[in-house]
Design a protein around this motif. Structure first.
Motif, short mmCIF file in Angstrom:
data_model
loop_
_atom_site.label_atom_id
_atom_site.label_comp_id
_atom_site.label_asym_id
_atom_site.label_seq_id
_atom_site.Cartn_x
_atom_site.Cartn_y
_atom_site.Cartn_z
N GLN A 221 0.82 -1.21 0.00
CA GLN A 221 0.00 0.00 0.00
C GLN A 221 0.85 1.26 0.00
O GLN A 221 0.38 2.33 -0.39
N THR B 295 3.44 1.63 -1.82
CA THR B 295 4.09 1.81 -3.12
C THR B 295 3.15 2.55 -4.07
O THR B 295 1.94 2.59 -3.87
N ASP B 296 3.75 3.13 -5.10
CA ASP B 296 2.99 3.94 -6.04
C ASP B 296 1.99 3.09 -6.83
O ASP B 296 2.27 1.96 -7.17
N ARG B 297 0.85 3.69 -7.09
CA ARG B 297 -0.19 3.10 -7.95
C ARG B 297 -0.74 1.78 -7.42
O ARG B 297 -1.13 0.91 -8.20
N PHE B 298 -0.82 1.65 -6.11
CA PHE B 298 -1.49 0.50 -5.50
C PHE B 298 -2.90 0.93 -5.11
O PHE B 298 -3.08 1.80 -4.26
N ASN B 299 -3.88 0.33 -5.73
CA ASN B 299 -5.27 0.66 -5.43
C ASN B 299 -5.76 -0.19 -4.28
O ASN B 299 -5.54 -1.39 -4.25
N PHE B 300 -6.43 0.46 -3.35
CA PHE B 300 -6.79 -0.23 -2.12
C PHE B 300 -8.04 0.38 -1.51
O PHE B 300 -8.21 1.60 -1.51
N SER C 11 -10.21 4.53 1.03
CA SER C 11 -9.81 4.01 -0.28
C SER C 11 -8.80 4.94 -0.94
O SER C 11 -8.84 6.15 -0.77
N GLN C 12 -7.86 4.31 -1.64
CA GLN C 12 -6.94 5.07 -2.49
C GLN C 12 -6.99 4.41 -3.86
O GLN C 12 -6.83 3.21 -4.01
N GLU C 13 -7.32 5.24 -4.87
CA GLU C 13 -7.44 4.71 -6.24
C GLU C 13 -6.61 5.58 -7.17
O GLU C 13 -6.74 6.81 -7.16
N TYR C 14 -5.78 4.95 -7.95
CA TYR C 14 -5.00 5.67 -8.96
C TYR C 14 -5.69 5.55 -10.31
O TYR C 14 -6.27 4.52 -10.64
N SER D 51 2.09 10.00 -10.56
CA SER D 51 0.80 9.32 -10.62
C SER D 51 -0.29 10.21 -10.03
O SER D 51 -0.01 11.23 -9.40
#
Lengths: 440, 440
Positions: free
Chosen positions: A170, A172-177, B178-181, B278
Motif C-alpha cells: 500500500q 508503493t505507487d499506484r497500488f489501489n486499495f 480508499s486510495q485509487e490511482y 501518478s
C-alpha cells in the motif's frame, strides 16, 4: 531451477496459508510459513475470529486437490438448507439447492489445526511468533519484529484481512486499495447441547432468525452445541449502542428471538463478555508485486454472508495450483494470469457477500423471495444448464464468481418481471417456462 | 478555556495547513505547524508536486476570510477561458463563465511561501524537519521521527495525500478508506518566454491540446513562461511505456502537439529528466477521531482536472472557521457538523474531478459539447438562478459540491434530451427555453 531448491515463504498459518503451503510442498517447493501468533495447537485452544464456517464446493474442490477432502468431510455437519425462525418461533425449511446438495458446518480451529498438521507432514516448516513488519518485493524478503530478515525465491501474503504484505504494497505507487466496514457488527453466543445431550435444534440446517435490519444465525458444532451469531447495527435505535443493561438484552431477545432465549442459558453474561466485532471488505489491485503475491483474505477480505470467505481463499490456492501445472514454475506469465483471473472474482464475491446480508436478514422472510426460489427450482429442473439459481452457482458450482454475478443479474431481471405478473403466486406452476428461459 | 491557552498542532505546512494555521491563530489559538520537509523559503526554491494551480472562487473566499485575498490576487494571472488547440494548431477560445468570471493561475510555491510568512506574522510557529510517525488520538499527541512527542489540545492532519494522521486512523477499527490511482500519470514540461521576452502564447487562458485518451495543458506563470503538463496513460499503445527514445518523443509531439513543439525547446531533455507522477484519489470516513481531524488532501485527495484540489482544501478551512464562529470552540458538535458537511462534499468533488478528465481530454473538442455550452450560457442568461452550468457551480459559486453534482446531473439529463433533437445545432436559438427550465 530445481523446485526442491526454490524457497517459498508464506506469511500466515491460517486456513489459506496452511492449504497453500501443502499444495506448494506437494509440488516440490521448500516452504516455510511465518505466523505472528503462537502455535494454537500447543495452547490447546482454537483461535481465530469465528468458531465455525460453512465449507462448500469451491473449498472442497481445493481440499480434494491436495487429497484432504474425505478426511475433512468427516468433521463436517451437512446443512442442506436454511431453517427460518419467525417471531412466533414457527419454522420454515428452505433447501439451499437440489436433493443431495448441502453446505458444511466446520470448526475453523479444527480445520486449521488439521491443515497445519498436514502441512508439517509434507515437509512445511511453520515458524510461530514471527510478525512480519516489512517486505522487500524484489528479493522476497520478510522482515520480522524479532529482528530476523528472511529471503526466499517467492513470498506469499496469506496473512489475512490486515495483511503485512498488503500494508507494504500500500505504500508503493499506484497500488489501489479500499477497506470498507459495514454499519453492522457481530457478537457470538453459545447454544449448548440440550439436557438430553443432543442438539438443542435441528443440526442439519443453518438457522436464521431474520429480522429486517439485523438477524441471529446458528451453525452446529460437532460437540452438539450451536454457535449463534447476532449481526446487529453498531449505532441507532435498535443496536449494540442502544442495548446497555442485562434487562435490555433480556427484553430485546424475548421480543425478537423468543424461541432461542431458553436455549442460550448464558445469554446475558455472554452478551456483555464476548467481543463485538466489525465486518470489513478489502479490495486491492495489483495482487502481485515483484516476487510477492497476495492470497485469500489478504487480497480480498469479504463479509461472511455468503459463506464464501474461506471457500474463495481456498479457490485462490486451487487456481494457483492449476496455473503451476500449466506454466511449470512461478513465472511472470503465471502471476499475471493469477491476478487477472482472481481480482475480478474477488471483487465479485465481495459484492455478492455484501448483498447477501440483505437477503439473509430480510428477504428470506419474504413471500416473494420464497416464491422466486420455487420458480427457480422448477426452471433449474427443466433446464439444468440454462438456469442455475445464483446461490447454487456461487455455492455448488465452480463457475467463476464474476460469471456467476453476471448471470445472476440477468436472471434476476427476468425474475423481477415474472414476479410482477398479476396473481403469479397462484399460476406460477402453469407458466410458459420455455419463454422465460429464452430470455436469459 | 481561554483560547490563548489552547494549543493546536497542525501536521503539514503546505497550502491547507498554512491557511488553517492563520485562521486559527486569528481566532486566538496557540498554533504550531509541524512540517516534515525543511523550510523551502531557506532553500530558495519552490517545492511541491506541481508548479502552478488554478485558484477560483472557493479558494479566494477562504483567503478573503483571513484578509489575504487582495494580496494574493496580485500574483495571479486571470484565465477567463480554455484555449483549445486542435491537431492543426487552430485555436478555439471557450469562456469558462460569464463576462468577468475567470480562474487564476497561481504559483504553488509562491502562494505557500506567502501563507507561511503570514502564518508566522500572526504568531504561528512552524517546526520544520518534523516527520510525524504516530499519533495518539485521545491526547492530540504527535510522535516525530526525531524522537519528540508533542501534546496539544487538538491536532489537525493537513499533511496531504499520504497523511500520517490518516495512516494512524487507518489502523483503527471501522475506518473506511480508499486510495485509487487512475491509469494516466503526468509529466511537466517548460514553455519559456518567447525570444521577445513576452509569453509564447496567450497568457489569459488555460491552454488545452485535447487528444482523446490524453492531453497536454499549459498554465501561465508570472515570469512569462508556461508550465505544460502532459496527462498520458502509463501503459498501452500510446503511453509513457511506449515512448522510449528521444526520436519517439519528437515523432509523438510533432504528430499530436505540432504547434507546441517549437515553444518547448528542451522537450526531449525534460521528457526524460522530469519525473512521471501518478494521480491518486483518496476517500475516507470518519475525518475526526478523538482530538484529531483531517483536512484538505489528507481527507480527500483528488485528481487535478477540475482545478479544485487547493480550492476544496481552502473551503474546508473556511467551513471550519465558520463552525468555530457558530460554536465558539472545538466541540464534539462542531466536529460532527464539520465531517457531516465536508465528507459528502469531498466525495462529490472527487467524482467531479475524475469525470472532468474525460471532459478535458476529449469532450472539449466535441461539437455537441460546444453546442451544449452555448445553450447553457443562454439558459443561464435567461434564468440565472435556475440554470447554472455545472462548471460554474463548482468554480464560480460556493454551492456545496454535493448539491452542485446533484443539480448538474439533473441538468445533464435535460441537456441530453435537448441535444438529441433533430437539427438542434440549427434551431437551438429559437427553442422554448422556458419549457427546458421547467424540467429542472
Amino acid at each position: 531451477m530445481d523446485k526442491a531448491q526454490q524457497k517459498i515463504s508464506i506469511l500466515g498459518a491460517g486456513l489459506v496459508g496452511s492449504l497453500l503451503s501443502i499444495s506448494l510442498a506437494k509440488k516440490g517447493y521448500d516452504v516455510t510459513i511465518f505466523e505472528r501468533r503462537p502455535d494454537m495447537r500447543k495452547a490447546g485452544a482454537i483461535g481465530g475470529r469465528s468458531i465455525n464456517l460453512a465449507l462448500s464446493n469451491r473449498g472442497l474442490k481445493a481440499l480434494e486437490n491436495v487429497g484432504l477432502k474425505d478426511k475433512i468431510q468427516e468433521s463436517c455437519i451437512p446443512m442442506p438448507g436454511r431453517m427460518i425462525h419467525d417471531l412466533k418461533g414457527n419454522l420454515d425449511f428452505q433447501p439451499y439447492g437440489k436433493e443431495g446438495e448441502f453446505i458444511n458446518s466446520v470448526s475453523r480451529g479444527g480445520l486449521n489445526w488439521l491443515l497445519m498438521n498436514e502441512a508439517e507432514a509434507v515437509g512445511v516448516q511453520i515458524m510461530f511468533d514471527h510478525r512480519c513488519i516489512d517486505v522487500d518485493f524484489d528479493t522476497a524478503t520478510a522482515v520480522f519484529d524479532n529482528g530476523k530478515s528472511i529471503e526466499a525465491d517467492f513470498l506469499f501474503g496469506g496473512d489475512g484481512a490486515f495483511s503485512a504484505l498488503r500494508n507494504a504494497m500500500q505504500k508503493t505507487d499506484r497500488f489501489n486499495f479500499s477497506q470498507e466496514y459495514i454499519s453492522a457488527g457481530y457478537k457470538e453466543l453459545t447454544m449448548p447441547p440440550a439436557p438430553d445431550g443432543d442438539f438443542a435444534i435441528d443440526p442439519n440446517a443453518l438457522h436464521i432468525w431474520p429480522r429486517g435490519e439485523y438477524m441471529l444465525i446458528a451453525l452446529p458444532n460437532l460437540d452438539k452445541s450451536f454457535t449463534c451469531t447476532l449481526f446487529f447495527p453498531f449505532e441507532g435505535e435498535t443496536s449494540f449502542a442502544s442495548i446497555k443493561t442485562e434487562a435490555d438484552v433480556e427484553a430485546f431477545f424475548n421480543d425478537k428471538f423468543k424461541d432461542a432465549v431458553p436455549l442460550i442459558p448464558n445469554l446475558k453474561t455472554e452478551y456483555f463478555e464476548n467481543p463485538t466485532s466489525s465486518l470489513i471488505t478489502v479490495r486491492c489491485s495489483p495482487w502481485v508485486k515483484g516476487k510477492t503475491a497476495l492470497i485469500g483474505d489478504a487480497a480480498h477480505a469479504i463479509v461472511p454472508f455468503y459463506g464464501q470467505g474461506m471457500n474463495s481463499g481456498f479457490e485462490d490456492c486451487y487456481v494457483f495450483d492449476q496455473l503451476l501445472e500449466k506454466y511449470g514454475e512461478i513465472s511472470d506469465a503465471l502471476l499475471n494470469e493469477y491476478q487477472e483471473l482472481r481480482i475480478p472474482d474477488g471483487n465479485a464475491i465481495a459484492d455478492l457477500a455484501l448483498y447477501n446480508f440483505i437477503e439473509m436478514r430480510d428477504k428470506v422472510a419474504d413471500e416473494k423471495f420464497v416464491l422466486q426460489k420455487k420458480i427457480e427450482k422448477k426452471l433449474n429442473e427443466l433446464y439444468p444448464d440454462k438456469w442455475i439459481p445464483l446461490y447454487s452457482m456461487v455455492t455448488f458450482s465452480d463457475l467463476r464468481y464474476s460469471e456467476a454475478i453476471a448471470r445472476g443479474k440477468k436472471q434476476q431481471e427476468v425474475m423481477n418481471e415474472v414476479l410482477s405478473r398479476p396473481d403469479i403466486e397462484k399460476h406460477w406452476d402453469s407458466m410458459n417456462f420455455k419463454a422465460i428461459i429464452d430470455q436469459v
